[in-house]
Enzyme design. Structure first.
Site, mmCIF file in Angstrom:
data_model
loop_
_atom_site.group_PDB
_atom_site.id
_atom_site.type_symbol
_atom_site.label_atom_id
_atom_site.label_comp_id
_atom_site.label_asym_id
_atom_site.label_seq_id
_atom_site.Cartn_x
_atom_site.Cartn_y
_atom_site.Cartn_z
ATOM 1 N N SER A 142 100.591 4.771 61.060
ATOM 2 C CA SER A 142 101.329 4.970 62.231
ATOM 3 C C SER A 142 100.526 4.364 63.584
ATOM 4 O O SER A 142 99.350 4.219 63.107
ATOM 5 C CB SER A 142 101.507 6.551 62.532
ATOM 6 N N TYR A 155 97.890 15.069 62.484
ATOM 7 C CA TYR A 155 98.512 14.105 61.791
ATOM 8 C C TYR A 155 97.739 12.749 62.222
ATOM 9 O O TYR A 155 97.607 11.712 61.354
ATOM 10 C CB TYR A 155 100.062 13.879 62.472
#
Length: 190
Positions: A142, A155
């Site tokens: 990401s 995350y």
């Protein structure tokens, strides 16, 4: 897609929706056989039906966070399909929480899927890829794995870990015919 992938076996985790589902659709459209892995039997069956059935999409209901289940998956894939030509380690879990309210359990859950799940997806197939002299591994990270974002510490940390693993794997695999890539999507419509 740029290279001929017709007839190639492509293992995709998190294949039942989002990026994984879109990747499965694209690979099948190019003539690949997809080995689709996800937790949702219903969504996997719908994907297989949409894309031509079991000769085009082999489905495996498995959670990447479950170590023994992933070991069994690897054995079943190798026995039934051989070592994949391409692995897309896509399954992931997000967490929108401030750092001080992220519990150890929350952090472990995110890392279990986003880091250990990737390891469990790739590691059992590496010896076969190396012995064959070819293979492509793609980790789905990401943009948050390159730049920390408030409320996404767990995350972010898990996706940063993938970059470290990819950077370490590339020289380990140099000269074997196995390559490692990483993609960093931003937000997606799914």
């Amino acid at each position: 897609m740029g290279i001929d992938i017709s007839g190639r076996r492509v293992l995709i985790t998190g294949a039942s929706w989002g990026i994984g589902r879109a990747a499965a659709q694209a690979f099948v459209a190019e003539g690949s056989v997809v080995i689709a892995v996800a937790r949702s039997r219903d969504r996997l069956e719908a994907l297989a039906a949409e894309l031509g059935g079991p000769t085009r999409v082999a489905t495996f209901v498995t959670d990447v966070a479950d170590g023994p289940a992933m070991e069994a998956l690897a054995r079943a894939v190798i026995a039934g399909h051989g070592v994949p030509d391409v692995i897309i380690a896509n399954a992931g879990l997000g967490l929108d929480a401030r750092f001080e309210s992220t519990t150890d359990e929350d952090l472990r859950k995110v890392f279990e899927v986003n880091v250990f799940g990737v390891v469990r997806t790739i590691r059992p197939f590496l010896p076969g890829m190396i012995a064959r002299g070819s293979g492509r591994i793609l980790m789905v990270s990401s943009v948050v794995g390159k730049r920390g974002v408030p409320n996404y510490a767990a995350y972010s940390g898990s996706k940063f870990a993938l970059h470290g693993m990819a950077d370490a794997l590339r020289p380990e695999l140099h000269g074997t015919g196995v390559t490692v890539g990483i993609v960093c999507p931003s937000s997606t419509t799914t």
